[in-house]
Design an enzyme around this catalytic site. Sequence first.
Site, PDB file in Angstrom:
ATOM      1  N   SER A 136       0.822  -0.990  -0.215  1.00  0.00           N
ATOM      2  CA  SER A 136      -0.036  -0.059  -0.051  1.00  0.00           C
ATOM      3  C   SER A 136       1.000   1.165   0.050  1.00  0.00           C
ATOM      4  O   SER A 136       2.086   1.155   0.696  1.00  0.00           O
ATOM      5  CB  SER A 136      -0.942   0.190   1.244  1.00  0.00           C
ATOM      6  OG  SER A 136      -1.664   1.510   1.281  1.00  0.00           O
ATOM      7  N   TYR A 149      -1.892   0.504  10.394  1.00  0.00           N
ATOM      8  CA  TYR A 149      -2.247  -0.156   8.957  1.00  0.00           C
ATOM      9  C   TYR A 149      -0.873   0.286   8.269  1.00  0.00           C
ATOM     10  O   TYR A 149      -0.294  -0.830   7.494  1.00  0.00           O
ATOM     11  CB  TYR A 149      -3.424   0.296   8.307  1.00  0.00           C
ATOM     12  CG  TYR A 149      -3.606  -0.076   6.870  1.00  0.00           C
ATOM     13  CD1 TYR A 149      -3.831  -1.363   6.456  1.00  0.00           C
ATOM     14  CD2 TYR A 149      -3.079   0.873   5.987  1.00  0.00           C
ATOM     15  CE1 TYR A 149      -3.999  -1.778   5.178  1.00  0.00           C
ATOM     16  CE2 TYR A 149      -3.328   0.426   4.592  1.00  0.00           C
ATOM     17  CZ  TYR A 149      -3.728  -0.804   4.038  1.00  0.00           C
ATOM     18  OH  TYR A 149      -4.023  -0.985   3.028  1.00  0.00           O
TER      19      TYR A 149
END
Length: 244
Positions: A136, A149
């Site tokens: 990501s 995250y």
Amino acid sequence: MNLPVLILGARSDMARATARAFAARGYPIQLAARNAASLAEDKADLETRYGVEVSLHDFDALDTDGHEAFVDSLPVLPGVAVCAVGTMGEQSENEADAAKAVLELRSNFEGPAILLGVLANRFAARGSGTLVGISSVAGDRGRASNYVYGSAKAGFTAFLSGLRNRLAKQNVHVVTVKPGFVNTAMTAHLDLPEKLTAEPQEVGFAIVSAVEKSRNVIYVRSIWWLVMLIIRAIPEAIFKKTSI
């Protein structure tokens, strides 16, 4: 004949789109997820639409002790393995609840990394294969809005980089995919900017292209490369005062 493509975390929108993209190129597909039997409709659709062989395999990314046995259970060692495993919890909940933070870290880093490590050893012993990890842009720099995250994805990105460096001389390639915003069920509650948001099928096609062209790191929409370059360049003294 093409070796199968293993899709790990096969229930997500990006994983399904990636399976379709590879099946359209004639690759047999191995779909792996918890309660894999629930993917029977996906299996039937791929087989009917693309005429490829599809198999279902139970897999739990958090059961790291069972990863060796999972790989052993596959009828054929895949030629390509795509790890689409991951969760995106709420930052506020991860801050307040250690158990939720642990789950976020394990789901996005520990489980995927350990499993790809097992596959890396098998691919290296065979002397061929491609590993794909969906990471990501959130891992490019820690931000207050999603740093639990993001830190897990940063770890996963570093793991993939090291794995790529290790396997480069063993004819095994490693691709790191950074999709940016993607229009999926996981992001349905967010108001995403159109120009920065990819559709799942874009991710699938980008992954197939990256595998075929032996790319190393890809941003699905190239604008993210510039966006993250700018974000990484902001001095820490200024960055810590922002709410990016």
